[in-house]
Design an enzyme around this catalytic site. Structure first.
Site, PDB file in Angstrom:
ATOM      1  N   ASP A 110      35.782  38.826  43.672  1.00  0.00           N
ATOM      2  CA  ASP A 110      37.060  39.231  43.067  1.00  0.00           C
ATOM      3  C   ASP A 110      37.410  38.414  41.828  1.00  0.00           C
ATOM      4  OD1 ASP A 110      37.308  36.972  44.727  1.00  0.00           O
ATOM      5  OD2 ASP A 110      39.456  37.272  44.945  1.00  0.00           O
ATOM      6  N   ARG A 137      29.723  43.270  33.397  1.00  0.00           N
ATOM      7  CA  ARG A 137      30.384  42.985  34.678  1.00  0.00           C
ATOM      8  C   ARG A 137      29.985  44.049  35.712  1.00  0.00           C
ATOM      9  NH1 ARG A 137      34.667  42.026  31.122  1.00  0.00           N
ATOM     10  NH2 ARG A 137      35.708  43.978  31.697  1.00  0.00           N
ATOM     11  N   TYR A 152      41.831  31.635  38.967  1.00  0.00           N
ATOM     12  CA  TYR A 152      41.056  32.854  38.698  1.00  0.00           C
ATOM     13  C   TYR A 152      41.867  34.085  39.021  1.00  0.00           C
ATOM     14  CZ  TYR A 152      40.038  32.723  43.773  1.00  0.00           C
ATOM     15  OH  TYR A 152      40.132  32.667  45.138  1.00  0.00           O
TER      16      TYR A 152
END
Length: 364
Positions: free
Chosen positions: A34, A56, A364
């Site tokens: 995540d 990604r 993050y």
């Protein structure tokens, strides 16, 4: 009266309990994939890749197209919003790839940390405003659990009462909203490893933080059997001069949990917190080997400690996809073995070796 409230309907209790227990099945844990766009960019930069949507997607595709045997050790994957709606080259949605492997899709739902005014560089986590609406949509889109991270820092005067209470209440409100939308909340109060503190201080702070979290969860009538905890292991600060053994860390961690986490909680899925891949596995194994009462499953929810070798092996090249997937299978198996207390230290060698994965003041 303060003691008058309703438990969830039996059908909802059963649904939440079933999801939570499936995630912490013996020998299984969570792959935390995540990372936000910014954090994923740092990971890609380490192997010389540009932070684009396609890079990604290709990296997550590598993870989610790994051989179906991965489902023997990975029970759930935490996704980032972007990743939830991406597809493989052949058009298969990532969520479908996970389901084919018997893996439960989950979703990160907090929107990041923000400063607490008047504190010594402490923070809280935001994202509650439209959470119910987002959870309802995520459930429709195939997610059955969620994650919300709060961060506490150890310093001379921290964590403060303000930070402990604020973060505990935010986690409880998040958990309540998730359960109302048939989603199992993973409650993550991370005590960061930054600092010079010793193991004793880390243990006391962890106990204090967890006690506050479970008081808040009780106040908000959260159904504990339909939750999971994602805590830090109790480790010394990164800059601590004293080094402790895996057995020391296991003792401090299990003791802290025994004192604060109700037996009704089905499982504890540790974060890796900047430990190297091998450290995270060895310490998880030591925790499971530690004698004494452990009424909850003790397993993993690792990001960096499952992916460092994968990235090193892949290097962004199509011809290295199989090598990257082999690394993921190795680490997943190692951690699955550690989750049952049967790992032999040093028996699984990864591309990242014993490389430290600590990130200062990790956000993050």
């Amino acid at each position: 009266m303060t003691t008058y409230f309703n438990y969830p309907e039996p059908a909802l209790q059963e649904e939440l309990r079933k999801i939570a227990n499936a995630i912490v099945s013996p020998g299984k844990g969570i792959l935390a994939a995540d990372e936000s766009v910014g954090t994923m960019g740092k990971r890609l930069a380490n192997i010389g890749l540009e932070n684009t949507d396609e890079n990604r997607r290709k990296y997550r595709q590598l993870l989610f197209t790994t051989d179906k045997v991965i489902g023997e050790n990975i029970s759930g994957v935490i996704l980032f919003h972007e990743t939830l709606y991406q597809k493989a080259d052949d058009g298969t949605p990532f969520v479908e790839l996970l389901k084919q492997r018997g893996i439960i899709p989950g979703i990160k739902v907090d929107t990041g940390v923000v400063p607490l005014m008047g504190s010594e560089d402490e923070c809280t986590t935001q994202g509650l405003d439209d959470l119910a609406k987002r959870c309802a949509q995520y459930k429709k889109d195939g997610c059955h659990f969620a994650k919300w991270r709060c961060v506490l820092k150890i310093n001379k005067n921290t964590p403060s009462y303000q930070a402990i209470q604020e973060n505990a209440n935010v986690l409880a409100r998040y958990a309540s909203i998730c359960q109302a939308n048939r989603i199992v909340p993973i409650v993550e109060p991370e005590v960061l490893p930054d600092g010079e503190h010793d193991l004793d201080r880390a243990q006391k702070v962890t106990e204090t933080v967890l006690a506050a979290v479970y008081k808040a969860l009780n106040d908000h009538h959260v159904f504990l059997e339909g939750t999971l905890l994602k805590p830090n292991m109790v480790t010394m600060g990164q800059s601590c001069a004293t080094k402790y053994s895996a057995a020391d860390i296991a003792n401090a961690t299990v003791t802290a949990l025994q004192r604060t986490v109700p037996a009704a909680v089905p499982g504890i899925t540790f974060l890796s917190g900047g430990q190297s891949e091998e450290e995270a596995t060895v310490n998880l194994d030591a925790i499971n080997k530690h004698p004494g009462k452990k009424p909850w499953a003790l397993t993993f929810s690792y990001g960096r400690a499952l992916q460092a070798s994968v990235l090193q092996a892949w290097q962004g090249k199509d011809e290295n996809v199989a090598s990257g997937q082999a690394e993921l299978l190795k680490r997943a198996k190692a951690n699955g073995t550690a989750a049952t207390g049967q790992y032999v230290a040093g028996s699984v060698k990864g591309e990242a070796g014993d490389q430290g994965l600590f990130v200062k003041n990790h956000a993050y």
